[in-house]
Design a protein around this motif. Structure first.
Motif, PDB file in Angstrom:
ATOM      1  N   PHE A 110      36.339  37.243  53.693  1.00  0.00           N
ATOM      2  CA  PHE A 110      37.007  38.083  52.772  1.00  0.00           C
ATOM      3  C   PHE A 110      38.633  38.075  53.036  1.00  0.00           C
ATOM      4  CE2 PHE A 110      38.887  42.329  51.832  1.00  0.00           C
ATOM      5  CZ  PHE A 110      39.015  42.232  50.476  1.00  0.00           C
ATOM      6  N   LEU A 111      38.945  38.023  54.359  1.00  0.00           N
ATOM      7  CA  LEU A 111      40.216  37.816  54.749  1.00  0.00           C
ATOM      8  C   LEU A 111      41.120  36.679  54.295  1.00  0.00           C
ATOM      9  CD1 LEU A 111      40.243  39.463  58.249  1.00  0.00           C
ATOM     10  CD2 LEU A 111      40.954  40.569  56.100  1.00  0.00           C
ATOM     11  N   ARG A 112      40.312  35.828  53.800  1.00  0.00           N
ATOM     12  CA  ARG A 112      40.645  34.353  53.312  1.00  0.00           C
ATOM     13  C   ARG A 112      41.346  34.411  51.825  1.00  0.00           C
ATOM     14  NH1 ARG A 112      36.066  30.238  55.192  1.00  0.00           N
ATOM     15  NH2 ARG A 112      36.080  30.805  57.557  1.00  0.00           N
ATOM     16  N   TYR A 113      40.928  35.457  51.212  1.00  0.00           N
ATOM     17  CA  TYR A 113      41.327  35.760  49.773  1.00  0.00           C
ATOM     18  C   TYR A 113      42.664  36.540  49.660  1.00  0.00           C
ATOM     19  CZ  TYR A 113      36.517  34.127  48.582  1.00  0.00           C
ATOM     20  OH  TYR A 113      35.356  33.462  48.379  1.00  0.00           O
ATOM     21  N   GLY A 114      43.370  36.133  48.546  1.00  0.00           N
ATOM     22  CA  GLY A 114      44.620  37.066  48.526  1.00  0.00           C
ATOM     23  C   GLY A 114      44.978  36.976  47.124  1.00  0.00           C
ATOM     24  N   GLU A 115      46.148  37.300  46.953  1.00  0.00           N
ATOM     25  CA  GLU A 115      46.672  37.236  45.283  1.00  0.00           C
ATOM     26  C   GLU A 115      46.598  35.972  44.540  1.00  0.00           C
ATOM     27  OE1 GLU A 115      50.760  38.435  45.756  1.00  0.00           O
ATOM     28  OE2 GLU A 115      50.004  40.490  47.012  1.00  0.00           O
ATOM     29  N   GLU A 116      46.919  34.870  45.286  1.00  0.00           N
ATOM     30  CA  GLU A 116      46.584  33.630  44.593  1.00  0.00           C
ATOM     31  C   GLU A 116      45.224  33.300  43.973  1.00  0.00           C
ATOM     32  OE1 GLU A 116      48.890  31.553  43.664  1.00  0.00           O
ATOM     33  OE2 GLU A 116      50.528  32.696  44.551  1.00  0.00           O
ATOM     34  N   ASP A 117      44.212  33.701  44.831  1.00  0.00           N
ATOM     35  CA  ASP A 117      42.800  33.628  44.250  1.00  0.00           C
ATOM     36  C   ASP A 117      42.609  34.475  43.009  1.00  0.00           C
ATOM     37  OD1 ASP A 117      41.477  31.975  46.545  1.00  0.00           O
ATOM     38  OD2 ASP A 117      42.626  33.595  47.615  1.00  0.00           O
ATOM     39  N   VAL A 118      43.117  35.784  43.163  1.00  0.00           N
ATOM     40  CA  VAL A 118      43.013  36.600  42.131  1.00  0.00           C
ATOM     41  C   VAL A 118      43.798  36.387  40.809  1.00  0.00           C
ATOM     42  CG1 VAL A 118      43.583  39.153  41.312  1.00  0.00           C
ATOM     43  CG2 VAL A 118      42.768  38.760  43.619  1.00  0.00           C
ATOM     44  N   LEU A 119      44.780  35.696  40.972  1.00  0.00           N
ATOM     45  CA  LEU A 119      45.658  35.180  40.014  1.00  0.00           C
ATOM     46  C   LEU A 119      44.894  34.026  39.352  1.00  0.00           C
ATOM     47  CD1 LEU A 119      48.324  34.730  38.148  1.00  0.00           C
ATOM     48  CD2 LEU A 119      49.341  33.354  39.928  1.00  0.00           C
ATOM     49  N   LYS A 120      44.380  33.053  40.088  1.00  0.00           N
ATOM     50  CA  LYS A 120      43.714  32.063  39.549  1.00  0.00           C
ATOM     51  C   LYS A 120      42.332  32.302  38.823  1.00  0.00           C
ATOM     52  CE  LYS A 120      41.731  27.438  41.047  1.00  0.00           C
ATOM     53  NZ  LYS A 120      41.766  26.669  42.397  1.00  0.00           N
ATOM     54  N   HIS A 121      41.645  33.335  39.430  1.00  0.00           N
ATOM     55  CA  HIS A 121      40.236  33.588  38.975  1.00  0.00           C
ATOM     56  C   HIS A 121      39.925  34.745  38.186  1.00  0.00           C
ATOM     57  CE1 HIS A 121      38.737  29.840  41.280  1.00  0.00           C
ATOM     58  NE2 HIS A 121      39.375  30.532  42.213  1.00  0.00           N
ATOM     59  N   ARG A 122      40.964  35.770  38.328  1.00  0.00           N
ATOM     60  CA  ARG A 122      40.798  37.021  37.911  1.00  0.00           C
ATOM     61  C   ARG A 122      42.035  37.466  36.636  1.00  0.00           C
ATOM     62  NH1 ARG A 122      36.470  35.861  38.977  1.00  0.00           N
ATOM     63  NH2 ARG A 122      35.223  36.762  40.505  1.00  0.00           N
ATOM     64  N   GLY A 123      42.955  36.546  36.729  1.00  0.00           N
ATOM     65  CA  GLY A 123      43.956  37.000  35.699  1.00  0.00           C
ATOM     66  C   GLY A 123      45.237  37.447  36.468  1.00  0.00           C
ATOM     67  N   ALA A 124      46.579  37.525  35.611  1.00  0.00           N
ATOM     68  CA  ALA A 124      47.759  37.935  36.117  1.00  0.00           C
ATOM     69  C   ALA A 124      47.851  39.552  36.113  1.00  0.00           C
ATOM     70  CB  ALA A 124      48.869  37.209  35.137  1.00  0.00           C
ATOM     71  N   ASP A 125      46.981  40.224  35.428  1.00  0.00           N
ATOM     72  CA  ASP A 125      47.220  41.637  35.371  1.00  0.00           C
ATOM     73  C   ASP A 125      46.537  42.214  36.630  1.00  0.00           C
ATOM     74  OD1 ASP A 125      48.344  41.584  32.824  1.00  0.00           O
ATOM     75  OD2 ASP A 125      46.481  41.953  32.072  1.00  0.00           O
ATOM     76  N   MET A 126      45.422  41.725  36.941  1.00  0.00           N
ATOM     77  CA  MET A 126      44.951  42.267  38.440  1.00  0.00           C
ATOM     78  C   MET A 126      45.803  41.791  39.577  1.00  0.00           C
ATOM     79  SD  MET A 126      40.905  41.686  38.050  1.00  0.00           S
ATOM     80  CE  MET A 126      39.859  42.689  36.750  1.00  0.00           C
ATOM     81  N   CYS A 127      46.470  40.622  39.238  1.00  0.00           N
ATOM     82  CA  CYS A 127      47.165  40.174  40.346  1.00  0.00           C
ATOM     83  C   CYS A 127      48.643  40.948  40.460  1.00  0.00           C
ATOM     84  CB  CYS A 127      47.760  38.574  40.097  1.00  0.00           C
ATOM     85  SG  CYS A 127      48.954  38.046  41.363  1.00  0.00           S
ATOM     86  N   VAL A 128      49.155  41.387  39.576  1.00  0.00           N
ATOM     87  CA  VAL A 128      50.277  42.408  39.595  1.00  0.00           C
ATOM     88  C   VAL A 128      50.053  43.696  40.023  1.00  0.00           C
ATOM     89  CG1 VAL A 128      51.548  41.077  37.842  1.00  0.00           C
ATOM     90  CG2 VAL A 128      50.312  43.145  37.390  1.00  0.00           C
ATOM     91  N   PHE A 180      38.398  43.637  42.582  1.00  0.00           N
ATOM     92  CA  PHE A 180      38.879  42.654  41.558  1.00  0.00           C
ATOM     93  C   PHE A 180      38.054  41.489  41.604  1.00  0.00           C
ATOM     94  CE2 PHE A 180      43.256  44.338  40.761  1.00  0.00           C
ATOM     95  CZ  PHE A 180      42.800  45.818  40.090  1.00  0.00           C
ATOM     96  N   LEU A 181      37.732  40.893  42.937  1.00  0.00           N
ATOM     97  CA  LEU A 181      37.237  39.807  42.945  1.00  0.00           C
ATOM     98  C   LEU A 181      35.707  39.892  42.909  1.00  0.00           C
ATOM     99  CD1 LEU A 181      38.750  38.569  46.511  1.00  0.00           C
ATOM    100  CD2 LEU A 181      39.119  37.726  44.137  1.00  0.00           C
ATOM    101  N   PHE A 182      34.966  41.038  43.102  1.00  0.00           N
ATOM    102  CA  PHE A 182      33.610  40.842  43.130  1.00  0.00           C
ATOM    103  C   PHE A 182      32.723  41.919  42.318  1.00  0.00           C
ATOM    104  CE2 PHE A 182      34.908  39.625  47.668  1.00  0.00           C
ATOM    105  CZ  PHE A 182      34.541  38.362  47.718  1.00  0.00           C
ATOM    106  N   VAL A 183      33.562  43.143  42.098  1.00  0.00           N
ATOM    107  CA  VAL A 183      32.844  44.235  41.292  1.00  0.00           C
ATOM    108  C   VAL A 183      33.200  44.342  39.884  1.00  0.00           C
ATOM    109  CG1 VAL A 183      32.316  46.614  41.615  1.00  0.00           C
ATOM    110  CG2 VAL A 183      32.727  45.235  43.653  1.00  0.00           C
TER     111      VAL A 183
END
Length: 842
Positions: free
Chosen positions: A103-121, A679-682
């Motif tokens: 889990f610690l490997r994931y970050g904002e870039e993964d959220v931006l790529k797979h979940r969208g910019a809104d969750m990233c901001v 954001f990543l899993f749920v």
């Protein structure tokens, strides 16, 4: 007399537990209880959070919860057949330590790529708060705390605890030490603005990546058109306004009762306004302004109340049909055995079972025929509705450049007509308000603003009343046995219950603020979330923060004020000493929200209970059972204000009482971890993706927070009788406004509109020789038709949900007919009467 105690662990005794030589007076005596009570205040939320995390670690190992409860987002992607590459988000291992490591490997870039910019901001906002809180905690404890501890001031008896000696209340009036506080205020403000500027630049980069993504959605080619001019049209069957109103009412009533034929007949006799606009007028306007560039025009009819009513009834009937079909299929196998040709004579129990199967069959037949008829009526009504006058429209162009240009220019000399704005995704349009005109929206906004202000002041009454009931002195009046409880437990109750009462009351606010925002006439879900966020932020600032800080400080000494024992100047002095000491109340509130609430959100215990209740009593079909464990998409309108409150407390009390800032940092860290996991899993996919435009409303709220910091600090300086230092905080107001104006000028429009430079760079793609004459939109459509999945341009269309084609049940009907034919060979048939249909409908 009701009193609200803002020092959760005060019991009339004081102590100095830090070992620092501080001048001791008659009112400055040791307190042996405050240290223990303060530790309990920290331990209770911490222990609660650890318990929830332990429950999370245990439950996620169970196969029934592993994917369905703690990774429903990935489970949905897996079932839908989404292509998962090596860089895609994957399920976490069941082992806790391996899961944490991955889990610690994931970050904002993964959220931006797979979940969208809104969750990233949202994550960038939380990281900004952690950086600011870390800065405040370091300099606060290194510089401000020693100055406050050796300030030589005398605290009031009600506020004479060791933790209040860390605040500005401990500094004597008219002291030169307040210059250090002013310097730190300037330092904190300027460094925070630099961090905010860097964060805004990174958000802008995420916005550009969203615009320049490989396969942009249909919203990149579309614009929303509202406030179209009313033009003279032919009028049918003219009549009085009252007659037209009654006719339109009869249309809606006929649709609600399921009589679509009567609704259609009444609709043909409906009198449209003498001045209205049709879809053809919109097409002529844009084809003239942009010849050869218009791809499609999706119109929004002015009145679809009758269609909406029938659409709701149709969907409910479809759900009933699915349930009846499930019962029918279960009874099909039983009937095949029960009605064999060589079966013996039926006994009474078998006869009752046979009658039950007949009823199941009749119920299925009833809903099947009713659904077919309602579908036919709905299609007719939808076709009729599309011929009505147009209230708004969504125009899709052939190129992104044309859409970007159309969304930024003024189309007529009248700035109130033909208003064109960039379109968001189809799910982001608030269709109910698309037909409301600009002047009506402005009038509604004023009315809602007045109502919002009134509600803010009215909301203080129940909050203060309930909070006052939860104080220890009042609990002892109502519950005498509380006085016999151990001292540490009484201190825990006094520190825990007021914050809990405030949390419960704040839970009622999001639906209220969402309803208020919808009354304004907002036309996109993004505006709905922004308006809801702003209103919730207003409630938190005026009710939770200013109300508790100022008004409750007065309520603490209300008895003395009413009895005339304290004059006005003494009240001012009390405020100067009491305002800094309210930090413990907000520290308690943050710990409850972050340390206890966030782990509970991760464990999802309440969701598990709701899921089992639904499966046991409500869910029948496979779709209902699968959706029982799904988490709702994030509500940005409620999420952002809850995050902002932690920043508000951290910023305002960073100088007044630095004790708060380390705990604000730890609380925000806990919220960040839980939010990233959700954001990543749920969380389910949100109905829209704005590409990071939520950041603009976040910046506005951040600037208000710093303005409150400067205003509160200036007030404390005045109460401490240092008017020159208080006056020197005024330049910070202008610095803050200048910084906000700079950010809006530099980043505001590029976030609201697609920059032509970026759009042109995206469209300058070398076309294939055979497709050189095709636009990018047409090429994307043609390429997507050869893919394994349907094109996103065919999946999404700008149409009101009630005007979209009804659900297709032909395949299920065919399978059910085959089962029914097999079952009919073994069972007797009878005519299904209207009375039976009414019985099953009930």
């Amino acid at each position: 007399m009701w009193r609200l105690d803002l020092n959760p662990m005060s019991n009339g005794e004081t102590t100095d537990l830090l070992g620092v030589d501080v001048p001791v007076t008659d009112q400055d005596e040791p307190d042996a209880g405050t240290a223990t009570e303060f530790l309990w205040l920290l331990l209770i939320p911490a222990i609660t959070g650890i318990v929830f995390l332990a429950i999370f670690a245990v439950l996620r190992k169970k196969d029934s919860y592993y994917k369905r409860v703690y990774a429903p987002r990935l489970l949905g992607e897996e079932k839908s057949g989404d292509i998962r590459g090596p860089a895609a988000i994957d399920f976490l291992p069941k082992d806790l330590f391996q899961a944490v490591r991955k889990f610690l490997r994931y970050g904002e870039e993964d959220v931006l790529k797979h979940r969208g910019a809104d969750m990233c901001v949202v994550l960038k906002l939380q990281k900004f708060i952690m950086k600011v809180s870390a800065l405040f905690a370091f300099f606060g404890w290194a510089v401000i705390v020693p100055i406050n501890l050796t300030g030589g001031g005398v605290l009031p008896p009600a506020s004479n605890q060791w933790y209040n000696k860390l605040s500005m209340s401990k500094v004597q009036e008219e002291s030169h030490r307040f210059w250090a506080h002013l310097v730190m205020c300037y330092l904190f403000t300027l460094v925070s603005f630099k961090l905010l500027l860097d964060a805004t630049k990174r958000v802008m980069e995420a916005r550009v990546k969203h615009v320049l993504r490989e396969n942009p959605g249909i919203e990149a080619y579309s614009v929303m058109v509202t406030d179209m001019p009313l033009q003279p049209t032919s009028v049918v069957n003219e009549g009085s306004s009252s007659a037209r109103f009654s006719l339109r009412t009869s249309v809606a009533q006929s649709a609600m009762l399921g009589n679509a034929a009567a609704a259609s007949t009444a609709l043909k006799n409906t009198v449209f306004p003498k001045h209205s606009i049709r879809k053809e007028d919109v097409e002529d306007f844009f084809n003239k302004e942009y010849p050869g560039e218009v791809h499609t025009i999706s119109s929004v009819p002015a009145d679809v109340a009758d269609v909406q009513a029938l659409w709701i009834r149709y969907n409910k009937n479809v759900e009933k049909l699915k349930r009846a079909k499930l019962d029918y299929e279960i009874g099909d196998g039983q009937g095949a055995i029960l009605f064999k040709k060589d079966a013996p004579k039926l006994d009474p129990s078998q006869k009752r079972q046979a009658a039950k199967l007949e009823h199941i069959k009749d119920r299925f037949e009833h809903y099947k025929l009713k659904t077919i008829q309602m579908k036919k009526d709905l299609v007719e009504l939808q076709t009729e509705a599309l011929q009505r006058p147009v209230a708004a429209a969504v125009v899709t162009f052939r190129t992104m450049r044309t859409a970007a240009t159309a969304g930024q220019v003024l189309h007529t000399q009248d700035g109130t007509l033909w208003l064109v704005a960039p379109a968001l995704e189809p799910g982001a349009i608030y269709w109910e308000n698309m037909g409301i005109r600009k002047w009506t929206r402005n009038a509604r906004s004023i009315g809602v603003a007045v109502l919002h202000i009134c509600l803010i002041f009215l909301w203080m009454i129940p909050v203060f009343f309930v909070s006052s009931l939860t104080t220890l002195s009042n609990l002892e009046k109502w519950l005498p046995f509380v006085a016999d409880l151990p001292e540490w437990f009484r201190g825990f109750l006094q520190g825990f219950l007021p914050g809990l009462a405030l949390i419960v009351f704040n839970m009622l606010l999001p639906p209220l603020c969402r309803w208020l925002t919808s009354l304004e006439g907002v036309q996109t879900v993004l505006d709905l979330d922004n308006g809801m966020s702003s209103k919730l932020f207003g409630f938190q600032v005026f009710n939770t923060f200013l109300g508790i800080t100022v008004m409750a400080s007065l309520l603490t000494e209300m008895e003395e004020i009413v009895d005339g024992k304290i004059d006005f100047m003494e009240v001012v002095e009390l405020l100067g000493d009491a305002v800094p000491t309210t930090s413990m109340f907000f520290l308690n509130y943050i710990l409850l929200k972050a340390w206890a609430g966030s782990p509970q959100d991760m464990a999802r215990l309440l969701d598990i209970v709701i899921m089992h209740v639904k499966e046991r009593f409500l869910c029948r079909t496979i779709e209902e059972k699968e959706s029982a464990g799904k988490a709702k998409p994030p509500s940005y309108g409620a999420l952002i204000p809850s995050i902002m409150f932690i920043l508000l407390v951290s910023v305002v009390f960073s100088i007044i009482n630095p004790l708060v800032t380390p705990f604000a940092l730890l609380g925000m860290a806990a919220v960040y971890i839980v939010t990233l996991h959700h954001f990543l899993f749920v969380c389910s996919k949100n109905s829209y993706e704005s590409g990071g435009m939520l950041w603009l409303s976040m910046v506005r709220q951040i600037m208000w927070i710093f303005f409150l910091m400067h205003l509160t600090l200036a007030g404390v300086f005045l109460l401490k009788k240092v008017p020159i230092i208080a006056a020197l905080t005024i330049p910070l107001w202008f610095v803050s406004y200048a910084f906000y104006a700079y950010c809006m000028d530099k980043f505001g429009k590029p976030m609201q509109f697609a920059p032509l430079q970026s759009v042109c760079a995206l469209e300058q793609v070398e076309p294939k020789e055979s497709q050189s004459e095709m636009s990018r939109l047409e090429r994307l459509e043609q390429e997507s038709l050869t893919a394994a999945h349907l094109s996103q341009f065919e999946k999404t269309a700008y149409a009101i949900p009630c005007l979209q084609p009804p659900a297709q049940l032909d395949h299920e009907m065919r399978k059910a007919d085959e089962s029914q034919a097999a079952m009919s060979t073994h069972s007797s048939t009878r005519t299904f009467s209207a009375e039976d249909g009414a019985t099953w409908n009930r």
